[in-house]
Scaffold this active site. Structure first.
Site, PDB file in Angstrom:
ATOM      1  N   GLN A 170      11.391  45.277 -75.318  1.00  0.00           N
ATOM      2  CA  GLN A 170       9.836  46.235 -74.607  1.00  0.00           C
ATOM      3  C   GLN A 170       9.422  44.972 -73.441  1.00  0.00           C
ATOM      4  O   GLN A 170       8.290  45.614 -72.592  1.00  0.00           O
ATOM      5  CB  GLN A 170       9.009  45.684 -75.735  1.00  0.00           C
ATOM      6  CG  GLN A 170       8.582  44.328 -76.000  1.00  0.00           C
ATOM      7  CD  GLN A 170       7.737  43.715 -77.136  1.00  0.00           C
ATOM      8  OE1 GLN A 170       7.678  44.332 -78.475  1.00  0.00           O
ATOM      9  NE2 GLN A 170       5.784  43.814 -76.829  1.00  0.00           N
TER      10      GLN A 170
ATOM     11  N   MET B  91      -8.129  36.131 -76.388  1.00  0.00           N
ATOM     12  CA  MET B  91      -6.944  34.808 -76.722  1.00  0.00           C
ATOM     13  C   MET B  91      -5.350  35.784 -76.591  1.00  0.00           C
ATOM     14  O   MET B  91      -5.382  36.873 -76.574  1.00  0.00           O
ATOM     15  CB  MET B  91      -6.813  34.930 -78.047  1.00  0.00           C
ATOM     16  CG  MET B  91      -7.815  34.076 -78.699  1.00  0.00           C
ATOM     17  SD  MET B  91      -7.336  32.140 -78.953  1.00  0.00           S
ATOM     18  CE  MET B  91      -9.220  31.704 -78.604  1.00  0.00           C
TER      19      MET B  91
ATOM     20  N   LEU C  64       1.783  31.508 -81.058  1.00  0.00           N
ATOM     21  CA  LEU C  64       0.765  31.826 -82.390  1.00  0.00           C
ATOM     22  C   LEU C  64      -0.784  31.507 -81.570  1.00  0.00           C
ATOM     23  O   LEU C  64      -0.859  30.328 -81.375  1.00  0.00           O
ATOM     24  CB  LEU C  64       0.624  32.027 -83.348  1.00  0.00           C
ATOM     25  CG  LEU C  64       1.872  32.737 -84.052  1.00  0.00           C
ATOM     26  CD1 LEU C  64       2.264  31.940 -85.320  1.00  0.00           C
ATOM     27  CD2 LEU C  64       1.941  33.736 -83.862  1.00  0.00           C
TER      28      LEU C  64
ATOM     29  N   HIS D   5      -4.089  35.433 -82.975  1.00  0.00           N
ATOM     30  CA  HIS D   5      -3.252  36.270 -84.608  1.00  0.00           C
ATOM     31  C   HIS D   5      -2.727  35.573 -85.512  1.00  0.00           C
ATOM     32  O   HIS D   5      -3.357  36.707 -86.845  1.00  0.00           O
ATOM     33  CB  HIS D   5      -1.577  34.877 -84.090  1.00  0.00           C
ATOM     34  CG  HIS D   5      -0.879  35.646 -83.172  1.00  0.00           C
ATOM     35  ND1 HIS D   5      -0.352  35.386 -81.430  1.00  0.00           N
ATOM     36  CD2 HIS D   5      -0.421  37.006 -82.534  1.00  0.00           C
ATOM     37  CE1 HIS D   5      -0.030  35.540 -80.318  1.00  0.00           C
ATOM     38  NE2 HIS D   5       0.167  36.828 -81.155  1.00  0.00           N
TER      39      HIS D   5
ATOM     40  N   ARG E  99       0.280  34.550 -73.100  1.00  0.00           N
ATOM     41  CA  ARG E  99      -0.191  34.377 -71.719  1.00  0.00           C
ATOM     42  C   ARG E  99      -0.349  33.563 -71.080  1.00  0.00           C
ATOM     43  O   ARG E  99      -1.207  32.528 -70.199  1.00  0.00           O
ATOM     44  CB  ARG E  99       0.236  35.837 -71.181  1.00  0.00           C
ATOM     45  CG  ARG E  99       1.179  36.729 -71.480  1.00  0.00           C
ATOM     46  CD  ARG E  99       0.997  37.936 -71.045  1.00  0.00           C
ATOM     47  NE  ARG E  99       1.274  39.097 -71.144  1.00  0.00           N
ATOM     48  CZ  ARG E  99       2.942  39.542 -71.284  1.00  0.00           C
ATOM     49  NH1 ARG E  99       3.452  38.668 -70.237  1.00  0.00           N
ATOM     50  NH2 ARG E  99       3.695  40.258 -71.731  1.00  0.00           N
TER      51      ARG E  99
HETATM   52  O1  PAF Z   1       2.054  42.840 -79.688  1.00  0.00           O
HETATM   53  C1  PAF Z   1       2.791  41.605 -80.151  1.00  0.00           C
HETATM   54  O2  PAF Z   1       2.751  41.102 -80.182  1.00  0.00           O
HETATM   55  C2  PAF Z   1       4.199  42.956 -79.960  1.00  0.00           C
HETATM   56  O3  PAF Z   1       4.194  44.088 -79.075  1.00  0.00           O
HETATM   57  C3  PAF Z   1       5.238  43.291 -81.352  1.00  0.00           C
HETATM   58  C4  PAF Z   1       4.249  44.345 -81.885  1.00  0.00           C
HETATM   59  C5  PAF Z   1       4.917  42.284 -82.241  1.00  0.00           C
HETATM   60  C6  PAF Z   1       6.549  44.067 -81.247  1.00  0.00           C
HETATM   61  O4  PAF Z   1       7.052  43.078 -80.842  1.00  0.00           O
END
Ligand code: PAF
Length: 288
Positions: free
Chosen positions: A61, A185, A33, A37, A188
């Protein structure tokens, strides 16, 4: 703060809250985070009675396995940050809880919104995002869910899915939080070397330059997008190891590529750049 790892326990914990009439906010994250976030969490805390933050590095993903393996993780630090923010629930499911091995695969896709930008360059990425986010919506049943506009295509795709499937959730897009030099931000950013970090700051500078160029062309009726993208592309790559994956100006609602920006029309410029191998994305609205 309560840390919860199973779907059943998460459902049960929220049932009583909802019965008391509490408004539930959800902030889905993949952890590591940062201030971006935290700004989503703070907005949820302001607008809802209970905030659930999920931390789950979603395997479905990632189209590149090495990207998944190298995704930064620091759960202890994350949980401390959530405690400090006064978050009520951290939802920390394991991959086996979200995707039990004995189930058939479900695929979700919105082809009309994922044919370009990140959707084109990361095949299957948004299918994985849609699957996990719709599972979270179903488990948490939030009144509101918060997403950063740095991932603009993701925000539109999720909002479209929520409407299409009649989830009674308001999908809220929150402004990108930036470092003092303008870099958006991102978890990565921690993987950037000192030099790559310096060169990454050219990304927001290039996007801002496109807006300034538009302002300087006020006398014109329209401006060609290819010309604007080339300006930004050059600023980012010249004299650096940066490699632009895409730079496009799109309609902000349909994400269709625009050939030109006309007077009084809004648009969005979006880019993905490899900075010494680390893939960063950014975007901004354009006003002409
Ligand atoms: O943006 C992200 O961190 C991710 O794509 C999410 C929305 C948490 C889904 O895994």
């Amino acid at each position: 703060m309560k840390s919860i790892q199973t779907i059943a326990e998460m459902r049960e914990a929220l049932e009583s809250k909802r019965a008391e009439g509490a408004k539930v906010g959800l902030v889905p994250t993949m952890g590591f985070l940062h201030e971006g976030h935290l700004s989503l969490i703070r907005q949820s805390q302001q607008e809802c009675d209970v905030t659930v933050v999920s931390i789950f590095v979603n395997p479905t993903q990632f189209n590149d396995p090495s990207d998944y393996e190298n995704y930064p993780v620091d759960l202890e630090k994350d949980l401390n940050a959530l405690e400090k923010e006064g978050v009520q629930f951290a939802f920390l499911p394991h991959a086996k809880e979200m995707y039990p091995a004995n189930r058939l695969k479900v695929q979700m896709t919105i082809p009309e919104l994922t044919g370009n930008l990140c959707g084109l360059h990361r095949p299957g990425h948004f299918d994985g995002v849609l699957l996990v986010v719709s599972k979270f919506f179903n488990i948490v049943q939030p009144h509101r869910a918060y997403f950063g506009l740095k991932d603009y295509q993701q925000f539109l795709v999720i909002r479209t899915m929520a409407r299409a499937l009649d989830f009674s959730v308001e999908v809220v897009g929150c402004e990108t939080v930036r470092e003092p030099d303008g870099l958006a931000m991102s978890s990565r950013n921690a993987r950037l070397s000192e030099k790559a970090r310096e060169h990454a700051a050219l990304i927001p500078r290039a996007l801002n330059l496109v807006q300034k160029t538009l302002q300087d062309r006020k006398a014109q009726y329209s401006v060609k997008c290819a010309e604007l993208c080339e300006i930004a592309w050059d600023v980012i790559e010249s004299g650096t190891q940066n490699r632009v994956e895409y730079m496009e100006i799109v309609d902000p609602d349909t994400l269709q590529k625009l050939d030109e920006i006309q007077k009084d029309r809004t648009a969005r410029i979006a880019t993905a750049v490899f900075c010494d191998g680390v893939r960063l994305i950014d975007n901004r609205p354009l006003q002409f």
